[in-house]
Design an enzyme around this catalytic site. Structure first.
Site, PDB file in Angstrom:
ATOM      1  N   ARG A   1      11.745 -10.217   4.126  1.00 34.37           N
ATOM      2  CA  ARG A   1      12.258  -8.846   4.246  1.00 34.37           C
ATOM      3  C   ARG A   1      13.467  -8.791   5.179  1.00 34.37           C
ATOM      4  O   ARG A   1      13.468  -9.356   6.260  1.00 34.37           O
ATOM      5  CB  ARG A   1      11.141  -7.936   4.780  1.00 34.37           C
ATOM      6  CG  ARG A   1      11.500  -6.477   4.809  1.00 34.37           C
ATOM      7  CD  ARG A   1      10.264  -5.608   4.942  1.00 34.37           C
ATOM      8  NE  ARG A   1       9.489  -5.878   6.156  1.00 34.37           N
ATOM      9  CZ  ARG A   1       8.367  -5.233   6.461  1.00 34.37           C
ATOM     10  NH1 ARG A   1       7.894  -4.308   5.644  1.00 34.37           N
ATOM     11  NH2 ARG A   1       7.716  -5.524   7.581  1.00 34.37           N
TER      12      ARG A   1
ATOM     13  N   ARG B   1      13.177  -7.942  10.996  1.00 37.46           N
ATOM     14  CA  ARG B   1      12.397  -7.307  12.048  1.00 37.46           C
ATOM     15  C   ARG B   1      11.719  -8.352  12.926  1.00 37.46           C
ATOM     16  O   ARG B   1      11.316  -9.410  12.445  1.00 37.46           O
ATOM     17  CB  ARG B   1      11.343  -6.379  11.432  1.00 37.46           C
ATOM     18  CG  ARG B   1      11.956  -5.186  10.710  1.00 37.46           C
ATOM     19  CD  ARG B   1      10.897  -4.394   9.982  1.00 37.46           C
ATOM     20  NE  ARG B   1      11.460  -3.221   9.321  1.00 37.46           N
ATOM     21  CZ  ARG B   1      10.823  -2.494   8.401  1.00 37.46           C
ATOM     22  NH1 ARG B   1       9.596  -2.850   8.032  1.00 37.46           N
ATOM     23  NH2 ARG B   1      11.402  -1.452   7.853  1.00 37.46           N
TER      24      ARG B   1
ATOM     25  N   ARG C   1      -1.325 -10.587  12.638  1.00 38.41           N
ATOM     26  CA  ARG C   1      -1.560  -9.194  12.228  1.00 38.41           C
ATOM     27  C   ARG C   1      -2.586  -9.125  11.096  1.00 38.41           C
ATOM     28  O   ARG C   1      -3.442  -8.232  11.068  1.00 38.41           O
ATOM     29  CB  ARG C   1      -0.243  -8.549  11.771  1.00 38.41           C
ATOM     30  CG  ARG C   1       0.711  -8.212  12.911  1.00 38.41           C
ATOM     31  CD  ARG C   1       2.094  -7.894  12.377  1.00 38.41           C
ATOM     32  NE  ARG C   1       2.083  -6.757  11.465  1.00 38.41           N
ATOM     33  CZ  ARG C   1       3.049  -6.507  10.588  1.00 38.41           C
ATOM     34  NH1 ARG C   1       4.090  -7.315  10.486  1.00 38.41           N
ATOM     35  NH2 ARG C   1       2.977  -5.440   9.817  1.00 38.41           N
TER      36      ARG C   1
ATOM     37  N   LYS D   1       0.819  -1.216   0.000  1.00 42.52           N
ATOM     38  CA  LYS D   1       0.000   0.000   0.000  1.00 42.52           C
ATOM     39  C   LYS D   1       0.855   1.270   0.000  1.00 42.52           C
ATOM     40  O   LYS D   1       0.613   2.197  -0.781  1.00 42.52           O
ATOM     41  CB  LYS D   1      -0.935  -0.026   1.203  1.00 42.52           C
ATOM     42  CG  LYS D   1      -1.790   1.225   1.383  1.00 42.52           C
ATOM     43  CD  LYS D   1      -2.860   1.002   2.426  1.00 42.52           C
ATOM     44  CE  LYS D   1      -2.286   0.585   3.760  1.00 42.52           C
ATOM     45  NZ  LYS D   1      -1.474   1.639   4.405  1.00 42.52           N
TER      46      LYS D   1
ATOM     47  N   ARG E   1      -8.971   3.644   9.968  1.00 44.37           N
ATOM     48  CA  ARG E   1      -8.589   2.331  10.478  1.00 44.37           C
ATOM     49  C   ARG E   1      -9.755   1.595  11.138  1.00 44.37           C
ATOM     50  O   ARG E   1      -9.612   0.430  11.498  1.00 44.37           O
ATOM     51  CB  ARG E   1      -7.441   2.457  11.479  1.00 44.37           C
ATOM     52  CG  ARG E   1      -6.119   2.844  10.835  1.00 44.37           C
ATOM     53  CD  ARG E   1      -5.009   2.865  11.842  1.00 44.37           C
ATOM     54  NE  ARG E   1      -3.727   3.220  11.254  1.00 44.37           N
ATOM     55  CZ  ARG E   1      -2.892   2.371  10.694  1.00 44.37           C
ATOM     56  NH1 ARG E   1      -3.219   1.094  10.638  1.00 44.37           N
ATOM     57  NH2 ARG E   1      -1.754   2.770  10.179  1.00 44.37           N
TER      58      ARG E   1
END
Length: 212
Positions: free
Chosen positions: A124, A157, A168, A13, A85
């Site tokens: 990542r 991370r 999530r 996004k 949100r």
């Protein structure tokens, strides 16, 4: 153009918002960036935000909306990244714009398969020195797990672990379903396939925006 972008973590996004902003010359409000900037300001709104953040409390929707309202007020065009949100935030924005005789012109909802999101995020790697982001599947470093620029070992991370990511995603869909339904009922929602490379997705989004 008054557009909001929705999409789960890892759907790309933020990248697409940046491309749209540059292509159409429209300013972007990222609520994350706005909060960080707010921490450096010295005014009543900043004091209200800090009063919650410093106590580790969730900033109320009405206070978050004050930041958004400050940004969108007196703008004919804007892009919202990361807002709304939840349903309450969507309703606050809708009421405010309606009071000015305006409305969002569209809501771009980027869709991506959960397994693909997990692959993107677990792949990542980040340079702890310069912050450059790599992906072992799509944009790997020239040398294994070393930053091209700094030569230091890349890190993953903490929240980019498989089980954390899937949780999530579940939370995102649970919280955003009422928002998606809200904009669907208004005829503003445009689902865009987030699979493929960055430019393929961007072309899909352009077709949506240019058709409006």
């Amino acid at each position: 153009m008054r557009i909001a972008f929705l999409g789960p973590p890892g759907a790309g996004k933020g990248t697409q918002v940046d491309l749209v902003s540059r292509e159409y010359g429209v300013s972007v409000l990222s609520t994350g960036d706005a909060f960080r900037a707010m921490m450096k300001r010295e005014d009543k709104l900043a004091e209200r935000v800090r009063s919650y953040v410093e106590k580790g409390e969730l900033v109320p929707d009405e206070v978050v909306f004050e930041i958004v309202k400050e940004f969108v007020d007196n703008k004919d065009s804007f892009i919202l990244d990361g807002y709304p949100r939840n349903l309450r935030q969507a309703e606050l924005l809708d009421d405010f714009l309606e009071g000015k005789g305006l409305a969002l012109t569209g809501v771009v909802n980027i869709l991506l398969d959960e397994d693909e999101i997990v692959k993107r995020l677990t792949g990542r790697l980040v340079c702890p020195q310069c912050g450059r982001v790599y992906n072992i599947y799509y944009s790997p470093p020239r040398e294994d797990k070393l930053c091209d620029d700094c030569g230091v070992p890349l890190e993953r991370r903490i929240d980019d672990e498989d089980d954390v990511i899937r949780q999530r995603i579940k939370v995102y869909h649970r919280e955003m379903k009422p928002v998606v339904d809200f904009y669907q009922r208004k005829g503003l929602l445009f689902n865009v396939d987030g699979a493929g490379d960055i430019h393929e997705v961007f072309e899909r989004i352009k077709k949506v925006l240019d058709g409006k």
